[in-house]
Design a protein around this motif. Structure first.
Motif, PDB file in Angstrom:
ATOM      1  N   SER A  39      -3.434 -11.547   2.888  1.00  0.00           N
ATOM      2  CA  SER A  39      -4.138 -11.019   1.714  1.00  0.00           C
ATOM      3  C   SER A  39      -5.305 -10.131   2.128  1.00  0.00           C
ATOM      4  CB  SER A  39      -4.653 -12.179   0.847  1.00  0.00           C
ATOM      5  OG  SER A  39      -3.576 -12.885   0.283  1.00  0.00           O
ATOM      6  N   GLY A  40      -6.019 -10.534   3.167  1.00  0.00           N
ATOM      7  CA  GLY A  40      -7.139  -9.726   3.637  1.00  0.00           C
ATOM      8  C   GLY A  40      -6.703  -8.389   4.199  1.00  0.00           C
ATOM      9  N   ILE A  41      -5.602  -8.388   4.924  1.00  0.00           N
ATOM     10  CA  ILE A  41      -5.089  -7.147   5.514  1.00  0.00           C
ATOM     11  C   ILE A  41      -4.694  -6.160   4.420  1.00  0.00           C
ATOM     12  CG2 ILE A  41      -3.205  -6.163   6.873  1.00  0.00           C
ATOM     13  CD1 ILE A  41      -3.224  -8.774   8.531  1.00  0.00           C
ATOM     14  N   ILE A  42      -3.906  -6.631   3.453  1.00  0.00           N
ATOM     15  CA  ILE A  42      -3.446  -5.738   2.382  1.00  0.00           C
ATOM     16  C   ILE A  42      -4.621  -5.249   1.539  1.00  0.00           C
ATOM     17  CG2 ILE A  42      -2.011  -5.554   0.309  1.00  0.00           C
ATOM     18  CD1 ILE A  42      -0.138  -7.636   1.555  1.00  0.00           C
ATOM     19  N   THR A  43      -5.549  -6.154   1.223  1.00  0.00           N
ATOM     20  CA  THR A  43      -6.730  -5.779   0.441  1.00  0.00           C
ATOM     21  C   THR A  43      -7.512  -4.671   1.131  1.00  0.00           C
ATOM     22  OG1 THR A  43      -6.908  -7.992  -0.516  1.00  0.00           O
ATOM     23  CG2 THR A  43      -8.906  -6.636  -0.526  1.00  0.00           C
ATOM     24  N   SER A  44      -7.692  -4.834   2.437  1.00  0.00           N
ATOM     25  CA  SER A  44      -8.430  -3.832   3.207  1.00  0.00           C
ATOM     26  C   SER A  44      -7.765  -2.460   3.108  1.00  0.00           C
ATOM     27  CB  SER A  44      -8.524  -4.258   4.671  1.00  0.00           C
ATOM     28  OG  SER A  44      -9.176  -3.287   5.447  1.00  0.00           O
ATOM     29  N   LEU A  45      -6.453  -2.425   3.229  1.00  0.00           N
ATOM     30  CA  LEU A  45      -5.744  -1.148   3.186  1.00  0.00           C
ATOM     31  C   LEU A  45      -5.845  -0.492   1.814  1.00  0.00           C
ATOM     32  CD1 LEU A  45      -2.581  -2.137   5.278  1.00  0.00           C
ATOM     33  CD2 LEU A  45      -4.491  -0.685   6.003  1.00  0.00           C
ATOM     34  N   ILE A  46      -5.776  -1.295   0.760  1.00  0.00           N
ATOM     35  CA  ILE A  46      -5.957  -0.721  -0.583  1.00  0.00           C
ATOM     36  C   ILE A  46      -7.348  -0.113  -0.695  1.00  0.00           C
ATOM     37  CG2 ILE A  46      -6.071  -1.198  -3.062  1.00  0.00           C
ATOM     38  CD1 ILE A  46      -4.118  -3.504  -2.590  1.00  0.00           C
ATOM     39  N   GLY A  47      -8.358  -0.813  -0.195  1.00  0.00           N
ATOM     40  CA  GLY A  47      -9.723  -0.308  -0.238  1.00  0.00           C
ATOM     41  C   GLY A  47      -9.911   0.973   0.550  1.00  0.00           C
ATOM     42  N   GLN A  48      -9.058   1.172   1.563  1.00  0.00           N
ATOM     43  CA  GLN A  48      -9.121   2.389   2.378  1.00  0.00           C
ATOM     44  C   GLN A  48      -8.295   3.523   1.765  1.00  0.00           C
ATOM     45  OE1 GLN A  48      -8.787   1.601   6.762  1.00  0.00           O
ATOM     46  NE2 GLN A  48      -8.793  -0.546   6.099  1.00  0.00           N
ATOM     47  N   ALA A  49      -7.943   3.364   0.501  1.00  0.00           N
ATOM     48  CA  ALA A  49      -7.253   4.396  -0.284  1.00  0.00           C
ATOM     49  C   ALA A  49      -5.781   4.573   0.078  1.00  0.00           C
ATOM     50  CB  ALA A  49      -7.983   5.732  -0.189  1.00  0.00           C
TER      51      ALA A  49
END
Length: 505
Positions: free
Chosen positions: A444-454
């Motif tokens: 969940s943290g990995i995917i969340t981070s990527l969404i935040g990076q646009a």
């Protein structure tokens, strides 16, 4: 890599034969010779008894080609023809005649149980009885033969498809299916190779490029894909030298309750290790010192409640929100999720107890921002979409759910499936060591981070799942499956990205 149906692969064979101006027998020779090459590369002429079981169709013809090459290279080979019908395919008959020219012993005919051979644990069994075209269960004495092979403890290699396994449905509990140690399959993967109910029949898998027509394969439509390193490389965006933390998103990680703060800590660690520019952790007061001490790179906000979350942090803005790890399902937790859903206009990621809250309060599904990502394990999924008859039915239910609610579903498992409306992306990284507490929190943290990076939410899901698995592979390589911890997976995400960079540079 596209996953194709039996019908599409059959059409690819026909088109290739026509365009390449070869016969079906020549295509069979090409494909089966590649199977022999792989076997020979591993056995290297070892004096191991090889027992080849051939059906009387084209899969059996493949087996005859393999047997012929093995004999010509000095292996101790015994061929058995599984005579389940009086009909034989033309290519089977042609290769039967070729085999007789190189073998001192004619193949043994199996017409029933009295003809069954003795199998020893040290034998090398090649299964070429039924291929991809099987559409009904194996019955009678043939089922007993499959049972004999499975119980023999001999190493079993299946050609193209383990006999008894269907390409488009799950076999029944009592159906006879070869339990292969290794499967060498032709040209494109089949979806049954990756479903939880059927993947164990396949063993280790290798897809062999048999040279079918490239243009046809490129144009043939598919909405199901196997994700490997080659597939994710174009998705990865390298960082610009002239950049700062504000360019890589501000993630809000919300969750935790008394005794379950570690889950949020793992998610936030993974988000930062994946490249989030800023990360704020929103937790109950009881977790403040834990997170502040355990992850000094993160900022911490606390709810007014001591032991659980009850609301959205006032006047807070984030590029992406992750909610649910360890949050519980109490009434105040339900209130908290509702406030988050109302506050967010960007895609969110909902995990763990956040999913359980949604399943108990289905009216909240309508509040999910478009293309939010849900990351259930099978139990959580069942609470969301209901019971399913088998894995094919499950996929249909998830596709319908994705379309109805406008969300992306990441269904966690040995091969994690990312489902976006009618599209399915099957991950091929990862290992059994990742079956450990907290592994899903890290994802969940990995995917969340990527969404935040646009990254587009679907790209973030597909790339994130692959990075998660690759990081798990790196962790297992260091310590073995049994010693992999979720924290190891989070800490090795950087090395996973380095693996991608090696390919790009």
């Amino acid at each position: 890599m596209k996953i194709l149906s039996a019908e599409q692969l059959s059409e690819a064979d026909k088109i290739s034969i026509e365009k390449q101006k070869i016969t079906s027998e020549e295509l069979m020779e090409r494909a089966a010779t590649l199977v022999f090459d792989e076997i020979h590369k591993r056995l290297q002429g070892a004096p191991i008894p090889v027992k080849v079981f051939c059906g009387i169709g084209n899969n059996g013809g493949d087996g005859l080609v393999v047997a012929r090459h093995l004999i010509q290279h000095g292996y101790e080979v015994t061929v058995f023809i599984v005579n389940y019908s009086d009909k034989r395919s033309d290519d089977f008959l042609a290769n039967y005649e070729k085999l007789k020219k190189v073998s001192n012993d004619w193949p043994s005919l199996i017409k029933g149980e009295p003809d069954f051979p003795t199998l020893e644990p040290g034998d090398f069994v090649i299964d070429a009885i039924f291929g991809i075209g099987l559409n009904r269960p194996i019955e009678g004495w043939m089922a007993d033969l499959v049972k004999l092979i499975n119980q023999s403890q001999a190493f079993t290699l299946s050609v193209d498809m383990p006999s008894g396994l269907f390409s488009d449905k799950v076999p029944g509990e009592e159906d006879a299916v070869i339990e292969a140690d290794y499967t060498l399959s032709f040209q494109a993967p089949k979806i049954v190779f990756f479903l939880p109910e059927t993947m164990d029949y396949v063993g280790d898998l290798q897809i062999m490029d048999i040279g079918l027509d490239r243009e046809f394969l490129a144009d043939i439509p598919s909405k199901t894909f196997l994700i490997n390193k080659d597939m994710v490389l174009p998705l990865y965006k390298q960082r610009r030298k002239n950049s700062h933390k504000g360019d890589y998103g501000h993630a809000l990680i919300a969750g935790g309750s008394y005794g379950k703060i570690g889950s949020v800590l793992l998610t936030a660690t993974a988000a930062l290790k994946t490249g989030t520019g800023l990360c704020t952790v929103y937790i109950p007061k009881c977790g403040y010192e834990i997170v502040q001490t355990g992850l000094p790179e993160a900022m911490v906000l606390t709810d007014t409640e001591n032991n659980l979350l009850s609301s959205y942090p006032e006047d807070f803005k984030a590029d992406v929100i992750c909610f649910g790890m360890g949050v519980g399902t109490a009434e105040k937790s339900v209130k908290a999720l509702k406030s988050f859903l109302k506050a967010s206009t960007s895609p969110m990621l909902i995990d763990a107890d956040g999913l359980n809250i949604l399943s108990k309060n289905i009216e909240l599904l309508s509040l999910l921002p478009e293309n939010s990502i849900l990351t259930p394990h099978p139990g959580e999924l069942k609470r969301l979409v209901g019971e399913w008859k088998d894995d094919f039915h499950k996929l249909e239910l998830v596709k319908d759910f994705s379309k109805e609610h406008g969300v992306i579903v990441v269904l966690k498992g040995a091969h994690t499936f990312t489902i976006n409306r009618d599209e399915i992306f099957i991950n091929n990284s990862g290992n059994p060591g990742m079956a450990t507490a907290g592994s899903g929190d890290v994802l969940s943290g990995i995917i969340t981070s990527l969404i935040g990076q646009a990254y587009d939410p679907l790209v973030a899901a597909v790339l994130g799942v692959f990075i998660h698995g690759l990081s798990g592979d790196i962790s297992a390589e260091k310590s073995g499956y049994e010693s992999v911890l979720a924290g190891d997976i989070a800490r090795n995400t950087g090395k996973a990205f380095q693996e991608l960079l090696k390919e790009l540079n």
